[in-house]
Motif scaffolding. Structure first.
Motif, PDB file in Angstrom:
ATOM      1  N   GLN A 173      -9.404   4.441  -0.926  1.00  0.00           N
ATOM      2  CA  GLN A 173      -8.495   5.518  -1.308  1.00  0.00           C
ATOM      3  C   GLN A 173      -7.188   4.955  -1.858  1.00  0.00           C
ATOM      4  OE1 GLN A 173      -7.709   8.309   1.833  1.00  0.00           O
ATOM      5  NE2 GLN A 173      -6.626   9.735   0.505  1.00  0.00           N
ATOM      6  N   SER A 174      -6.681   3.888  -1.224  1.00  0.00           N
ATOM      7  CA  SER A 174      -5.426   3.289  -1.679  1.00  0.00           C
ATOM      8  C   SER A 174      -5.560   2.657  -3.056  1.00  0.00           C
ATOM      9  CB  SER A 174      -4.955   2.228  -0.672  1.00  0.00           C
ATOM     10  OG  SER A 174      -4.628   2.815   0.570  1.00  0.00           O
ATOM     11  N   LEU A 175      -6.767   2.231  -3.411  1.00  0.00           N
ATOM     12  CA  LEU A 175      -6.986   1.542  -4.686  1.00  0.00           C
ATOM     13  C   LEU A 175      -7.694   2.420  -5.716  1.00  0.00           C
ATOM     14  CD1 LEU A 175      -8.116  -1.928  -3.296  1.00  0.00           C
ATOM     15  CD2 LEU A 175      -5.978  -1.426  -4.502  1.00  0.00           C
ATOM     16  N   ALA A 176      -7.675   3.732  -5.490  1.00  0.00           N
ATOM     17  CA  ALA A 176      -8.407   4.643  -6.373  1.00  0.00           C
ATOM     18  C   ALA A 176      -7.901   4.602  -7.817  1.00  0.00           C
ATOM     19  CB  ALA A 176      -8.327   6.071  -5.837  1.00  0.00           C
ATOM     20  N   TYR A 201      -3.895  -1.818   8.122  1.00  0.00           N
ATOM     21  CA  TYR A 201      -2.795  -1.872   7.153  1.00  0.00           C
ATOM     22  C   TYR A 201      -3.336  -1.761   5.729  1.00  0.00           C
ATOM     23  CZ  TYR A 201      -0.229  -3.605  11.204  1.00  0.00           C
ATOM     24  OH  TYR A 201       0.349  -3.729  12.450  1.00  0.00           O
ATOM     25  N   PRO A 202      -3.995  -0.653   5.416  1.00  0.00           N
ATOM     26  CA  PRO A 202      -4.646  -0.540   4.103  1.00  0.00           C
ATOM     27  C   PRO A 202      -3.682  -0.634   2.926  1.00  0.00           C
ATOM     28  CG  PRO A 202      -4.610   1.588   5.220  1.00  0.00           C
ATOM     29  CD  PRO A 202      -4.194   0.566   6.226  1.00  0.00           C
ATOM     30  N   HIS A 203      -2.458  -0.109   3.082  1.00  0.00           N
ATOM     31  CA  HIS A 203      -1.530  -0.120   1.954  1.00  0.00           C
ATOM     32  C   HIS A 203      -1.028  -1.532   1.667  1.00  0.00           C
ATOM     33  CE1 HIS A 203      -1.687   4.182   1.771  1.00  0.00           C
ATOM     34  NE2 HIS A 203      -1.249   4.308   3.011  1.00  0.00           N
ATOM     35  N   ILE A 204      -0.814  -2.334   2.721  1.00  0.00           N
ATOM     36  CA  ILE A 204      -0.375  -3.715   2.509  1.00  0.00           C
ATOM     37  C   ILE A 204      -1.492  -4.532   1.881  1.00  0.00           C
ATOM     38  CG2 ILE A 204       0.396  -5.820   3.659  1.00  0.00           C
ATOM     39  CD1 ILE A 204       1.781  -4.126   5.739  1.00  0.00           C
ATOM     40  N   VAL A 205      -2.716  -4.362   2.389  1.00  0.00           N
ATOM     41  CA  VAL A 205      -3.853  -5.078   1.810  1.00  0.00           C
ATOM     42  C   VAL A 205      -4.073  -4.625   0.375  1.00  0.00           C
ATOM     43  CG1 VAL A 205      -6.335  -5.501   1.987  1.00  0.00           C
ATOM     44  CG2 VAL A 205      -4.935  -5.444   4.059  1.00  0.00           C
ATOM     45  N   ALA A 206      -3.903  -3.334   0.105  1.00  0.00           N
ATOM     46  CA  ALA A 206      -4.080  -2.823  -1.259  1.00  0.00           C
ATOM     47  C   ALA A 206      -3.072  -3.461  -2.212  1.00  0.00           C
ATOM     48  CB  ALA A 206      -3.943  -1.300  -1.273  1.00  0.00           C
TER      49      ALA A 206
END
Length: 337
Positions: free
Chosen positions: A70-73, A299-304
């Motif tokens: 979702q973060s990388l859509a 931490y999906p946003h940091i990894v993204a």
């Protein structure tokens, strides 16, 4: 195909069954010879985005990648695979849960779907699988992202020992009998405490969903067999030497690589981060002191953000040319020669 991934007859066109919709996502069943695979995806933000494929770890599923997808859509046309025997994919017909067998499955899926080369990502066991794919089939991998990859360690963490013991004959049956009185809630809390740096980051809705998924998996007749054989596959991969050794294969990976390690990982030692950064020739290293084994979930946003930097690197890096990569403050980077 490389001798490390022996060719398996594949249909010219995969048979794809009806698609059913999960919240914001699509689940597609792909029929390949000897494999029935469920693939999770989100509608891309626009046409023409580069393809990506995400591979989960032991006991996981494609859902482990939902937050990152979702973060990388806006950047990727991403799919996440349920490996055979996990998630909603049934066991493989040949019962092969080895790292090489799973890598062969990933290769066959990429080829059958015509999406290669892809930006390939793997977590834990999936990281070992992705490493083997990237080393054996560089033509199919544009970049590689590894979150706490299960690469051989000389000194295994005490908290990771029970997982390794699953590989021993009879241990799974013994564990099942010993924990027969455990509820799905008990098991879920145990898994979350083992895989998250701080299980309190899982909200109530996420916890209820995890319990429901645990109940579903425990009801599957092949659940413990898949866990046992996969654990055995990891242990066997650790013992391979020579050109098939995972560290040797890491050295052969040509694709720019992002390595993500958590400081509170109880399954893959944080101290392996530096070794990995040295082994992968064109790598950048993201260390998250408070993360556990599944940083892409915590931490999906940091990894993204780190993945976006990797994507920029692949767009700027001329083929075959090495370069030094400088990351933002707090992120360690390493570039091999």
């Amino acid at each position: 195909m490389s001798s490390e991934l022996p060719p398996v007859p594949a249909a010219a066109e995969p048979r794809v069954s009806a698609v059913r919709v999960a919240p914001g996502e699509e689940l597609t069943t792909v029929e390949l010879p000897g494999r029935t695979l469920v693939v999770r995806s989100r509608p891309p933000a626009r046409a023409g985005l580069p393809p990506a494929l995400f591979v989960h770890g032991l006991g996981g599923s494609s859902q482990n990648w939902s937050a990152l997808m979702q973060s990388l859509a806006n950047e990727l046309d991403a799919e996440a695979l349920d490996l055979p025997g996990f998630g909603e994919s049934p066991p493989p017909d040949d019962g092969d849960y080895s790292i090489t067998g799973q890598a062969r499955t990933v290769v066959r899926l990429i080829e059958a779907r015509g999406r290669g080369p892809v930006h390939l990502a793997g977590n834990s066991m999936g990281g070992a699988v992705a490493t083997r794919v990237a080393a054996a089939r560089p033509d199919l991998v544009r970049s590689l992202t590894l979150v706490s990859p299960a690469l051989p360690e000389i000194r295994i963490q005490r908290t990771a020992v029970p997982t390794g013991l699953l590989a021993l004959p009879g241990v799974a049956s013994l564990f099942f009998r010993m924990t027969k009185g455990w509820t799905a809630e008990d098991r879920t809390r145990g898994v979350l405490s083992l895989t998250y740096g701080d299980a309190r980051r899982v909200d109530e809705e996420g916890y209820r969903h995890a319990v429901h998924e645990m109940e579903r998996r425990l009801a599957l007749p092949y659940f413990w067999d898949a866990m046992t054989r996969s654990a055995r596959g990891i242990v066997n991969a650790y013992t391979l030497g020579g050109q098939q050794g995972l560290w040797r294969q890491a050295e052969r990976v040509l694709a720019p690589t992002l390595l993500v390690y958590g400081g509170r990982d109880r399954l893959v030692s944080f101290r392996m981060a530096r070794k990995a950064a040295t082994a992968f020739r064109e790598s950048r290293l993201l260390t998250l002191p408070d993360a556990g084994h599944v940083a892409m979930m915590e931490y999906p946003h940091i990894v993204a953000d780190a993945v976006r930097e990797l994507l920029a690197q692949t767009a700027e890096l001329p083929e075959g040319e090495g370069r030094t990569v400088t990351g933002p403050p707090g992120r360690e980077t390493h570039t091999g020669s």
